[in-house]
Design a protein around this motif. Sequence first.
Motif, PDB file in Angstrom:
ATOM      1  N   LEU A 148       0.839  -1.206   0.000  1.00  0.00           N
ATOM      2  CA  LEU A 148       0.000   0.000   0.000  1.00  0.00           C
ATOM      3  C   LEU A 148       0.873   1.253   0.000  1.00  0.00           C
ATOM      4  O   LEU A 148       0.611   2.207  -0.737  1.00  0.00           O
ATOM      5  CB  LEU A 148      -0.939  -0.003   1.211  1.00  0.00           C
ATOM      6  CG  LEU A 148      -2.047  -1.060   1.202  1.00  0.00           C
ATOM      7  CD1 LEU A 148      -2.724  -1.121   2.573  1.00  0.00           C
ATOM      8  CD2 LEU A 148      -3.060  -0.785   0.106  1.00  0.00           C
ATOM      9  N   ASN A 149       1.916   1.233   0.813  1.00  0.00           N
ATOM     10  CA  ASN A 149       2.827   2.385   0.868  1.00  0.00           C
ATOM     11  C   ASN A 149       3.579   2.564  -0.454  1.00  0.00           C
ATOM     12  O   ASN A 149       3.691   3.687  -0.958  1.00  0.00           O
ATOM     13  CB  ASN A 149       3.817   2.230   2.019  1.00  0.00           C
ATOM     14  CG  ASN A 149       3.151   2.379   3.367  1.00  0.00           C
ATOM     15  OD1 ASN A 149       2.122   3.040   3.502  1.00  0.00           O
ATOM     16  ND2 ASN A 149       3.722   1.751   4.377  1.00  0.00           N
ATOM     17  N   LYS A 150       4.070   1.473  -1.020  1.00  0.00           N
ATOM     18  CA  LYS A 150       4.823   1.532  -2.281  1.00  0.00           C
ATOM     19  C   LYS A 150       3.955   2.106  -3.400  1.00  0.00           C
ATOM     20  O   LYS A 150       4.427   2.895  -4.218  1.00  0.00           O
ATOM     21  CB  LYS A 150       5.308   0.134  -2.653  1.00  0.00           C
ATOM     22  CG  LYS A 150       6.001   0.053  -3.992  1.00  0.00           C
ATOM     23  CD  LYS A 150       6.375  -1.380  -4.308  1.00  0.00           C
ATOM     24  CE  LYS A 150       6.858  -1.495  -5.745  1.00  0.00           C
ATOM     25  NZ  LYS A 150       7.075  -2.886  -6.131  1.00  0.00           N
ATOM     26  N   LEU A 151       2.682   1.716  -3.412  1.00  0.00           N
ATOM     27  CA  LEU A 151       1.758   2.170  -4.449  1.00  0.00           C
ATOM     28  C   LEU A 151       1.139   3.531  -4.120  1.00  0.00           C
ATOM     29  O   LEU A 151       0.330   4.040  -4.883  1.00  0.00           O
ATOM     30  CB  LEU A 151       0.654   1.125  -4.663  1.00  0.00           C
ATOM     31  CG  LEU A 151       1.126  -0.237  -5.168  1.00  0.00           C
ATOM     32  CD1 LEU A 151      -0.023  -1.240  -5.175  1.00  0.00           C
ATOM     33  CD2 LEU A 151       1.762  -0.121  -6.548  1.00  0.00           C
ATOM     34  N   GLU A 152       1.531   4.084  -2.968  1.00  0.00           N
ATOM     35  CA  GLU A 152       1.071   5.402  -2.516  1.00  0.00           C
ATOM     36  C   GLU A 152      -0.455   5.473  -2.396  1.00  0.00           C
ATOM     37  O   GLU A 152      -1.093   6.448  -2.795  1.00  0.00           O
ATOM     38  CB  GLU A 152       1.612   6.499  -3.424  1.00  0.00           C
ATOM     39  CG  GLU A 152       3.122   6.549  -3.425  1.00  0.00           C
ATOM     40  CD  GLU A 152       3.705   7.642  -4.310  1.00  0.00           C
ATOM     41  OE1 GLU A 152       2.967   8.256  -5.104  1.00  0.00           O
ATOM     42  OE2 GLU A 152       4.923   7.879  -4.186  1.00  0.00           O
ATOM     43  N   VAL A 153      -1.030   4.412  -1.835  1.00  0.00           N
ATOM     44  CA  VAL A 153      -2.468   4.350  -1.592  1.00  0.00           C
ATOM     45  C   VAL A 153      -2.749   4.954  -0.216  1.00  0.00           C
ATOM     46  O   VAL A 153      -2.109   4.577   0.770  1.00  0.00           O
ATOM     47  CB  VAL A 153      -2.969   2.884  -1.639  1.00  0.00           C
ATOM     48  CG1 VAL A 153      -4.432   2.793  -1.249  1.00  0.00           C
ATOM     49  CG2 VAL A 153      -2.721   2.280  -3.008  1.00  0.00           C
ATOM     50  N   ALA A 154      -3.693   5.877  -0.165  1.00  0.00           N
ATOM     51  CA  ALA A 154      -4.112   6.435   1.127  1.00  0.00           C
ATOM     52  C   ALA A 154      -4.988   5.390   1.830  1.00  0.00           C
ATOM     53  O   ALA A 154      -5.885   4.814   1.214  1.00  0.00           O
ATOM     54  CB  ALA A 154      -4.888   7.724   0.920  1.00  0.00           C
ATOM     55  N   TYR A 155      -4.699   5.141   3.097  1.00  0.00           N
ATOM     56  CA  TYR A 155      -5.490   4.162   3.839  1.00  0.00           C
ATOM     57  C   TYR A 155      -5.501   4.519   5.315  1.00  0.00           C
ATOM     58  O   TYR A 155      -4.599   5.154   5.830  1.00  0.00           O
ATOM     59  CB  TYR A 155      -4.959   2.742   3.621  1.00  0.00           C
ATOM     60  CG  TYR A 155      -3.537   2.508   4.078  1.00  0.00           C
ATOM     61  CD1 TYR A 155      -3.266   1.960   5.323  1.00  0.00           C
ATOM     62  CD2 TYR A 155      -2.456   2.842   3.253  1.00  0.00           C
ATOM     63  CE1 TYR A 155      -1.960   1.744   5.737  1.00  0.00           C
ATOM     64  CE2 TYR A 155      -1.151   2.622   3.657  1.00  0.00           C
ATOM     65  CZ  TYR A 155      -0.909   2.079   4.899  1.00  0.00           C
ATOM     66  OH  TYR A 155       0.376   1.872   5.318  1.00  0.00           O
ATOM     67  N   ASP A 156      -6.583   4.095   5.976  1.00  0.00           N
ATOM     68  CA  ASP A 156      -6.694   4.247   7.424  1.00  0.00           C
ATOM     69  C   ASP A 156      -6.144   2.976   8.059  1.00  0.00           C
ATOM     70  O   ASP A 156      -6.372   1.875   7.555  1.00  0.00           O
ATOM     71  CB  ASP A 156      -8.154   4.441   7.845  1.00  0.00           C
ATOM     72  CG  ASP A 156      -8.726   5.760   7.356  1.00  0.00           C
ATOM     73  OD1 ASP A 156      -7.978   6.752   7.304  1.00  0.00           O
ATOM     74  OD2 ASP A 156      -9.921   5.792   7.015  1.00  0.00           O
ATOM     75  N   VAL A 157      -5.446   3.135   9.170  1.00  0.00           N
ATOM     76  CA  VAL A 157      -4.845   2.004   9.876  1.00  0.00           C
ATOM     77  C   VAL A 157      -5.607   1.743  11.163  1.00  0.00           C
ATOM     78  O   VAL A 157      -5.853   2.659  11.947  1.00  0.00           O
ATOM     79  CB  VAL A 157      -3.360   2.281  10.217  1.00  0.00           C
ATOM     80  CG1 VAL A 157      -2.786   1.151  11.054  1.00  0.00           C
ATOM     81  CG2 VAL A 157      -2.556   2.503   8.961  1.00  0.00           C
ATOM     82  N   LYS A 158      -5.969   0.485  11.363  1.00  0.00           N
ATOM     83  CA  LYS A 158      -6.576   0.048  12.619  1.00  0.00           C
ATOM     84  C   LYS A 158      -5.743  -1.119  13.119  1.00  0.00           C
ATOM     85  O   LYS A 158      -5.735  -2.188  12.512  1.00  0.00           O
ATOM     86  CB  LYS A 158      -8.033  -0.338  12.411  1.00  0.00           C
ATOM     87  CG  LYS A 158      -8.897   0.855  12.004  1.00  0.00           C
ATOM     88  CD  LYS A 158     -10.342   0.604  12.258  1.00  0.00           C
ATOM     89  CE  LYS A 158     -11.148   1.865  11.957  1.00  0.00           C
ATOM     90  NZ  LYS A 158     -12.522   1.721  12.416  1.00  0.00           N
ATOM     91  N   ASP A 159      -5.029  -0.893  14.205  1.00  0.00           N
ATOM     92  CA  ASP A 159      -4.121  -1.890  14.768  1.00  0.00           C
ATOM     93  C   ASP A 159      -4.892  -2.799  15.720  1.00  0.00           C
ATOM     94  O   ASP A 159      -5.340  -2.362  16.781  1.00  0.00           O
ATOM     95  CB  ASP A 159      -2.971  -1.192  15.494  1.00  0.00           C
ATOM     96  CG  ASP A 159      -1.866  -2.136  15.914  1.00  0.00           C
ATOM     97  OD1 ASP A 159      -2.148  -3.326  16.174  1.00  0.00           O
ATOM     98  OD2 ASP A 159      -0.718  -1.689  15.995  1.00  0.00           O
ATOM     99  N   VAL A 160      -5.038  -4.060  15.333  1.00  0.00           N
ATOM    100  CA  VAL A 160      -5.818  -4.997  16.138  1.00  0.00           C
ATOM    101  C   VAL A 160      -5.145  -5.343  17.457  1.00  0.00           C
ATOM    102  O   VAL A 160      -5.807  -5.813  18.385  1.00  0.00           O
ATOM    103  CB  VAL A 160      -6.142  -6.288  15.346  1.00  0.00           C
ATOM    104  CG1 VAL A 160      -6.939  -5.982  14.102  1.00  0.00           C
ATOM    105  CG2 VAL A 160      -4.888  -7.070  15.012  1.00  0.00           C
TER     106      VAL A 160
END
Length: 82
Positions: free
Chosen positions: A22-34
């Motif tokens: 996701l980072n390499k492709l520069e995709v914006a995303y929300d992170v939820k750490d389980v």
Amino acid sequence: MAQVTYYGADWCVDCRRSKALLNKLEVAYDVKDVSESAEVAAEAEGISGRKNIPVILFEDGHFMVEPSDADLQSALAERNLI
């Protein structure tokens, strides 16, 4: 709010791999750490019906559990996110 929500944990190898893509492709995303909250872990399990992570949830309701890089990249392309 991003169109992608990532549920995972830093100790998980598959999670680190999906997050790196996701980072390499520069995709914006929300992170939820389980690992930070039982509620977040239950939320991820409620989406997928499984305890496996990562869970990648798209805005359209589609989700993936432990996707390969190729499958994740394909799903991102289908949604015009890359």
